[in-house]
Design an enzyme around this catalytic site. Structure first.
Site, PDB file in Angstrom:
ATOM      1  N   HIS A  82      76.994  30.869  15.225  1.00 21.64           N
ATOM      2  CA  HIS A  82      77.681  30.455  16.400  1.00 21.64           C
ATOM      3  C   HIS A  82      78.674  29.554  16.445  1.00 21.64           C
ATOM      4  CE1 HIS A  82      78.015  30.697  20.661  1.00 21.64           C
ATOM      5  NE2 HIS A  82      78.041  29.586  20.662  1.00 21.64           N
ATOM      6  N   ASP A 161      72.797  36.007  32.044  1.00 23.07           N
ATOM      7  CA  ASP A 161      73.760  34.980  31.679  1.00 23.07           C
ATOM      8  C   ASP A 161      75.058  35.288  31.881  1.00 23.07           C
ATOM      9  OD1 ASP A 161      75.015  33.209  29.893  1.00 23.07           O
ATOM     10  OD2 ASP A 161      75.684  34.687  28.880  1.00 23.07           O
ATOM     11  N   ARG A 168      79.278  29.990  37.143  1.00 19.92           N
ATOM     12  CA  ARG A 168      79.468  28.743  36.919  1.00 19.92           C
ATOM     13  C   ARG A 168      80.918  28.494  36.639  1.00 19.92           C
ATOM     14  NH1 ARG A 168      76.846  28.541  31.253  1.00 19.92           N
ATOM     15  NH2 ARG A 168      77.261  26.203  31.351  1.00 19.92           N
ATOM     16  N   SER A 183      72.837  29.381  27.903  1.00 18.05           N
ATOM     17  CA  SER A 183      73.674  30.649  27.751  1.00 18.05           C
ATOM     18  C   SER A 183      74.043  30.952  26.355  1.00 18.05           C
ATOM     19  CB  SER A 183      75.072  29.973  28.275  1.00 18.05           C
ATOM     20  OG  SER A 183      76.175  31.230  28.270  1.00 18.05           O
ATOM     21  N   LYS A 187      71.432  34.573  24.295  1.00 15.38           N
ATOM     22  CA  LYS A 187      72.118  35.776  23.893  1.00 15.38           C
ATOM     23  C   LYS A 187      71.607  35.703  22.279  1.00 15.38           C
ATOM     24  CE  LYS A 187      75.758  34.426  25.631  1.00 15.38           C
ATOM     25  NZ  LYS A 187      77.278  33.917  25.985  1.00 15.38           N
TER      26      LYS A 187
END
Lengths: 432, 432
Positions: A82, A161, A168, A183, A187
């Site tokens: 990520h 999310d 948001r 968030s 995931k």
């Protein structure tokens, strides 16, 4: 439990109980809590913060708002990577086939871009026919077939999310460490790889501008991962200028293909290799041997072959000629001689948005052919009139002179040579 | 201007510009800003606060969201009175006809009750046929006819306040000094009397529990009033026990009639006289002469006559026999002998809600006949079995034993005599 009282507790800076946090998250996904109440709670969290225990419960409640793919059960070696998002961050498109070519499966949930950074999902959309996995069975098939699965967030994965992120984005509650952690990690944990590599950006083009702030985010992400039983390593990496030399969807796919074929942008190649070494190390390989194997895959066609297999497995056409092409190009040159001492990465990201290569708002359409090609880096010595970048224009009508002026303004040119920031600011989670 | 950026500035504790505040308020009244964005801004204001300049702009923008009645132009002597809300606060029903009987017009925007305090609008609804003014022309007619106008907040007056209050009620953003000031003062300024008397409650039954907190609210309200050109005085008054001896709509109208006829509850009479003296002082009367005149109106039938004229002008029936009557009554007695050392005013307010005399939520129906009659005060010496209060039940089915237990628990009975708080904690804004 009265939800107004739960909001009031966070408003007053009190710690929320696990039951209170679950009421919030379940209310977001089942619609029992109104948008105005979700917004008030998000702002209260944004200002008051959340401690480690609250963050962990928040992450796990958001993970549990959808189904859990538990990819680590069928593919125990599979690694997830990520990035917190940067300008010209094309790493995923190289990393996934490269690591898979070394026998380590890669599963990644790709996101759509918003604002000055483009998302991997948008870049993949430039490949004709490419379809990311939306369901668990598709993800399993892809990993079994080609060793790579790119997935897109569907209603299956962490729907809370998705709902909270929409709010948001509208309410100024994006920049909150616990909400960012929740968030990202909800995931990751819903996909369920056992291993995770984090690339946390810092600098002018990143969400977190300084290495300490980026490091705090990295450590918060790693702590949640560890408590959920995930092996994790993180690099804090430079985003004081775009990572690679290309911005935009088709343009970045081309940049990835160049690196996969053994050439390409040196910074993109170097960071991808560093992250891939960490991934192979998590799979038990010795770092030096891992680096040698990865470099070999880039030079002997192994990585390119893995890319082709990956694209075909996802239904796409791997031919570089199939990618959308820009309609016209505009060159922007240095107004005077000197050293490139700073590059406004965020500003370049917004220029890419302006010519169609990104989204200003959720739901905006992206021009896959539009992009930016950079010709200079911090530290380069320029002659007057030397090319700084090329704007690759797609179908969107743009004010070329305005774009030219904005692009030129994104480069600081000085008489003295600058000291560029190192590409890797910190390595976290490796063997001590 | 991008509204997300405005929210983000308040989130980060920055001062908002007048244009930013107006964008917020106009967005609330014209629907251009979504409820989730209003909620996020309200929470940011609730936590970060707002300074004097921001509050003034907020008040005036909310005032300007509807029409301005400018009652002070046609009726320069007219006075407005506002109470921040308390249990058993029947003052308005006495104050308005009493002050009018002395030749000073009274205009008040009456509100509906929510939670443990009942609103004057609900109490007026117990008078058959009574219709508060909703339009400017009605308000002018009423003041000309009887010297009193009770108005109800319509779409004409401060619609932004109505919208924002609905969201505050759902999002835990009611307890915010600048938002409370803005809600109160926007309506006062929209009605536009030149003179204002404030009754700011403090104690267990009030929103602000301590005299310093109540004084801070009083001073914030007065500052806004003065800057808008309104002459203002304030009393900070005791709400450590219910003000009068009755709670509930018809029941409080009866309590008011008793005081207007020269008798009634001594605390209700005393506070009403003190507030009325301030009102007459603002109209230029000497305080001692004013008090003497007011007391005379209570004893010679002048005040009762003004009440009858006021009710008839508003379309109502002033006959006490026309008020709704309770269906049954339940007496609650002292479980042991001793001094009444504390009374849980808020708890009694919630008991009134439970038997139907108040609202738990916006839109709940009120039982006009339901109420509570108190027989004791802080400092009273009780024998065991002496009546504490009588529950006056309307049509709502209630668990009588549970109510009896809750009511008894609202009184602390001790061996030592307590020192009751003074009725008036502070007088602000008078001649120094």
């Amino acid at each position: 439990m009265n939800f107004v009282e739960i909001i009031a507790r966070k408003r007053d800076g009190l710690e929320l109980s696990p039951a209170e946090i679950r009421t919030f998250v379940q209310g977001a996904s089942n619609g029992h809590v109104g948008d105005e109440q979700l917004a008030a709670m998000l702002m209260a969290i944004c200002i008051r913060g959340a401690n480690q225990a609250e963050t962990q419960v928040l992450v796990e409640a958001m993970r549990d708002s959808g189904s859990r793919w538990r990819m680590g059960e069928a593919f125990p070696d599979a690694v997830d990577k990520h990035s917190t998002g940067g300008v010209g961050d094309t790493v995923s498109l190289v990393f996934a086939p490269l690591v898979a070519s070394c026998g380590v499966p890669v599963v990644m949930m790709a996101g759509a871009g918003l604002g000055h950074t483009q998302g991997t999902l948008d870049k993949l959309a430039a490949i004709p026919g490419f379809r990311p996995a939306a369901r668990h069975a598709q993800a399993t098939d892809l990993l079994a077939t080609c060793g790579v699965c790119f997935a897109a967030q569907s209603d299956e994965i962490a729907p809370a999310d998705k709902k909270l992120y929409l709010i948001r984005d509208l309410t100024g509650t994006v920049p909150s460490l616990p909400l960012i952690v929740a968030s990202i990690m909800s995931k990751k944990l819903a996909v369920g790889a056992n291993r995770l590599i984090l690339d946390v950006k810092c600098g002018s083009g990143a969400f977190f501008k300084t290495p300490p702030a980026a490091r705090e985010l990295a450590e918060a992400l790693m702590e949640v991962a560890r408590r959920a039983g995930v092996e994790v390593r993180a690099l804090v990496t430079d985003m004081s200028q775009p990572l690679g030399d290309r911005l935009g969807c088709a343009s970045e796919v081309r940049a990835a293909l160049e690196v996969l074929a053994g050439g390409g942008d040196s910074r993109l190649r170097e960071l991808t290799l560093d992250l891939a070494v960490e991934a192979l190390a998590l799979a038990g390989r010795a770092p030096e041997a891992a680096r040698a194997e990865l470099e070999r895959k880039l030079s002997d066609g192994g990585a390119s072959g893995a890319y082709e297999a990956m694209v075909r497995a996802h239904g796409g056409d791997p031919d570089v000629e199939a990618l959308p092409r820009p309609r016209a190009s505009v060159s922007v040159t240095a107004p005077r001689a000197g050293f490139v001492s700073a590059v406004d990465a965020e500003g370049l990201g917004w220029i890419a948005v302006a010519i169609g290569a990104g989204r200003r708002r959720q739901g905006d359409e992206i021009d896959l052919a539009a992009g930016v090609k950079l010709h200079v880096r911090i530290g380069d010595l320029l002659a007057e009139g030397q090319p700084l970048l090329t704007l690759e224009l797609g179908d969107r009508e743009v004010d070329v002179e305005e774009m030219r002026a904005r692009a030129a303004a994104a480069f600081a040119i000085t008489e003295r040579a600058p000291s560029p920031a190192p590409l890797i600011a910190a390595r976290l989670g490796g063997p001590s």
